[in-house]
Design a protein around this motif. Structure first.
Motif, PDB file in Angstrom:
ATOM      1  N   LEU A 187       0.128  -0.532   6.383  1.00 51.44           N
ATOM      2  CA  LEU A 187       0.408  -1.387   5.036  1.00 51.44           C
ATOM      3  C   LEU A 187       1.448  -2.316   5.238  1.00 51.44           C
ATOM      4  O   LEU A 187       1.128  -3.464   4.633  1.00 51.44           O
ATOM      5  CB  LEU A 187       1.285  -0.073   4.029  1.00 51.44           C
ATOM      6  CG  LEU A 187       1.440  -0.414   2.823  1.00 51.44           C
ATOM      7  CD1 LEU A 187       0.499  -0.820   1.947  1.00 51.44           C
ATOM      8  CD2 LEU A 187       2.223   0.725   2.059  1.00 51.44           C
ATOM      9  N   ALA A 188       2.301  -2.412   6.315  1.00 56.88           N
ATOM     10  CA  ALA A 188       2.910  -3.721   6.365  1.00 56.88           C
ATOM     11  C   ALA A 188       2.216  -4.801   6.969  1.00 56.88           C
ATOM     12  O   ALA A 188       2.665  -6.079   6.614  1.00 56.88           O
ATOM     13  CB  ALA A 188       4.031  -3.108   7.609  1.00 56.88           C
ATOM     14  N   GLY A 189       0.944  -4.522   7.436  1.00 57.73           N
ATOM     15  CA  GLY A 189       0.049  -5.603   7.773  1.00 57.73           C
ATOM     16  C   GLY A 189      -0.738  -6.134   6.599  1.00 57.73           C
ATOM     17  O   GLY A 189      -1.636  -7.248   6.829  1.00 57.73           O
ATOM     18  N   THR A 190      -0.740  -5.603   5.458  1.00 59.37           N
ATOM     19  CA  THR A 190      -1.472  -5.802   4.541  1.00 59.37           C
ATOM     20  C   THR A 190      -0.885  -7.053   3.466  1.00 59.37           C
ATOM     21  O   THR A 190       0.140  -7.413   3.900  1.00 59.37           O
ATOM     22  CB  THR A 190      -1.944  -4.818   3.325  1.00 59.37           C
ATOM     23  OG1 THR A 190      -0.734  -4.378   2.835  1.00 59.37           O
ATOM     24  CG2 THR A 190      -2.737  -3.718   4.281  1.00 59.37           C
ATOM     25  N   SER A 191      -1.701  -7.473   2.649  1.00 56.46           N
ATOM     26  CA  SER A 191      -1.121  -8.636   1.486  1.00 56.46           C
ATOM     27  C   SER A 191      -0.247  -8.265   0.590  1.00 56.46           C
ATOM     28  O   SER A 191       0.352  -8.900  -0.024  1.00 56.46           O
ATOM     29  CB  SER A 191      -2.257  -9.279   0.855  1.00 56.46           C
ATOM     30  OG  SER A 191      -2.944  -8.543  -0.008  1.00 56.46           O
ATOM     31  N   PRO A 247       4.578  -8.369   1.410  1.00 57.89           N
ATOM     32  CA  PRO A 247       5.702  -9.020   0.576  1.00 57.89           C
ATOM     33  C   PRO A 247       5.989  -8.370  -0.874  1.00 57.89           C
ATOM     34  O   PRO A 247       7.455  -8.461  -0.956  1.00 57.89           O
ATOM     35  CB  PRO A 247       5.243 -10.369   0.514  1.00 57.89           C
ATOM     36  CG  PRO A 247       4.081 -10.457   1.551  1.00 57.89           C
ATOM     37  CD  PRO A 247       3.353  -9.018   1.599  1.00 57.89           C
ATOM     38  N   ASN A 248       5.076  -8.202  -1.531  1.00 56.62           N
ATOM     39  CA  ASN A 248       5.574  -7.249  -2.675  1.00 56.62           C
ATOM     40  C   ASN A 248       6.440  -6.092  -2.719  1.00 56.62           C
ATOM     41  O   ASN A 248       7.539  -5.649  -3.260  1.00 56.62           O
ATOM     42  CB  ASN A 248       4.228  -6.975  -3.598  1.00 56.62           C
ATOM     43  CG  ASN A 248       3.559  -8.348  -4.037  1.00 56.62           C
ATOM     44  OD1 ASN A 248       4.051  -9.419  -4.259  1.00 56.62           O
ATOM     45  ND2 ASN A 248       2.246  -8.170  -4.179  1.00 56.62           N
ATOM     46  N   ILE A 249       5.963  -5.178  -1.596  1.00 53.12           N
ATOM     47  CA  ILE A 249       6.750  -4.103  -1.508  1.00 53.12           C
ATOM     48  C   ILE A 249       8.235  -4.167  -1.024  1.00 53.12           C
ATOM     49  O   ILE A 249       9.087  -4.089  -1.510  1.00 53.12           O
ATOM     50  CB  ILE A 249       6.090  -3.152  -0.411  1.00 53.12           C
ATOM     51  CG1 ILE A 249       4.753  -2.452  -1.077  1.00 53.12           C
ATOM     52  CG2 ILE A 249       6.848  -2.003  -0.098  1.00 53.12           C
ATOM     53  CD1 ILE A 249       3.902  -1.860  -0.171  1.00 53.12           C
ATOM     54  N   SER A 250       8.265  -5.145   0.032  1.00 55.89           N
ATOM     55  CA  SER A 250       9.429  -5.756   0.698  1.00 55.89           C
ATOM     56  C   SER A 250      10.260  -6.221  -0.355  1.00 55.89           C
ATOM     57  O   SER A 250      11.490  -5.924  -0.544  1.00 55.89           O
ATOM     58  CB  SER A 250       9.197  -6.706   1.590  1.00 55.89           C
ATOM     59  OG  SER A 250      10.424  -7.251   2.103  1.00 55.89           O
ATOM     60  N   ARG A 251       9.826  -7.233  -1.362  1.00 54.87           N
ATOM     61  CA  ARG A 251      10.556  -7.559  -2.539  1.00 54.87           C
ATOM     62  C   ARG A 251      11.179  -6.547  -3.470  1.00 54.87           C
ATOM     63  O   ARG A 251      12.274  -6.576  -4.070  1.00 54.87           O
ATOM     64  CB  ARG A 251       9.684  -8.549  -3.413  1.00 54.87           C
ATOM     65  CG  ARG A 251      10.600  -9.437  -4.310  1.00 54.87           C
ATOM     66  CD  ARG A 251       9.707 -10.523  -4.944  1.00 54.87           C
ATOM     67  NE  ARG A 251       8.937 -11.232  -4.300  1.00 54.87           N
ATOM     68  CZ  ARG A 251       7.564 -11.201  -4.419  1.00 54.87           C
ATOM     69  NH1 ARG A 251       6.901 -10.703  -5.101  1.00 54.87           N
ATOM     70  NH2 ARG A 251       6.523 -12.079  -3.278  1.00 54.87           N
ATOM     71  N   PHE A 252      10.299  -5.552  -3.757  1.00 56.40           N
ATOM     72  CA  PHE A 252      10.688  -4.521  -4.680  1.00 56.40           C
ATOM     73  C   PHE A 252      11.808  -3.670  -3.940  1.00 56.40           C
ATOM     74  O   PHE A 252      12.970  -3.381  -4.773  1.00 56.40           O
ATOM     75  CB  PHE A 252       9.362  -3.419  -4.732  1.00 56.40           C
ATOM     76  CG  PHE A 252       9.651  -2.013  -5.593  1.00 56.40           C
ATOM     77  CD1 PHE A 252       9.976  -2.290  -6.860  1.00 56.40           C
ATOM     78  CD2 PHE A 252       9.763  -0.994  -5.003  1.00 56.40           C
ATOM     79  CE1 PHE A 252      10.199  -0.965  -7.696  1.00 56.40           C
ATOM     80  CE2 PHE A 252      10.098   0.150  -5.474  1.00 56.40           C
ATOM     81  CZ  PHE A 252      10.313   0.183  -6.776  1.00 56.40           C
ATOM     82  N   VAL A 253      11.831  -3.288  -2.723  1.00 51.61           N
ATOM     83  CA  VAL A 253      12.663  -2.685  -2.039  1.00 51.61           C
ATOM     84  C   VAL A 253      13.995  -3.411  -2.211  1.00 51.61           C
ATOM     85  O   VAL A 253      15.297  -2.883  -2.290  1.00 51.61           O
ATOM     86  CB  VAL A 253      12.377  -2.061  -0.801  1.00 51.61           C
ATOM     87  CG1 VAL A 253      13.479  -1.491   0.294  1.00 51.61           C
ATOM     88  CG2 VAL A 253      10.983  -1.204  -0.422  1.00 51.61           C
ATOM     89  N   SER A 254      13.856  -4.662  -1.797  1.00 55.29           N
ATOM     90  CA  SER A 254      15.009  -5.544  -1.979  1.00 55.29           C
ATOM     91  C   SER A 254      15.928  -5.557  -3.346  1.00 55.29           C
ATOM     92  O   SER A 254      16.954  -5.671  -3.407  1.00 55.29           O
ATOM     93  CB  SER A 254      14.707  -6.781  -1.277  1.00 55.29           C
ATOM     94  OG  SER A 254      14.587  -7.091  -0.244  1.00 55.29           O
TER      95      SER A 254
END
Length: 64
Positions: A39-43, A46-53
């Motif tokens: 999942l970390a290699g998909t498009s 960045p959205n997941i990372s932004r959500f967690v942040s």
């Protein structure tokens, strides 16, 4: 960077506790870890990372 490392460490500890407690067997644990890496290699990464942040920022803003 420190948030990301802390989150990975926290999730790793939670995964270890679930495996040792018998709530999660080894096979599904390996599947979850591999899913996370893929999942970390998909498009959407960045959205997941932004959500967690954003969630971490909201939690950090809570004052008691």
């Amino acid at each position: 960077m420190s948030l990301r490392i802390s989150l990975v460490l926290l999730l790793g500890i939670a995964l270890t506790v679930l495996i040792r407690g018998g709530s999660l067997k080894g096979g599904p644990a390996v599947a979850s870890v591999l899913f996370g890496f893929l999942l970390a290699g998909t498009s959407v990464a960045p959205n997941i990372s932004r959500f967690v942040s954003d969630v971490a920022f909201m939690i950090g803003q809570i004052r008691f």
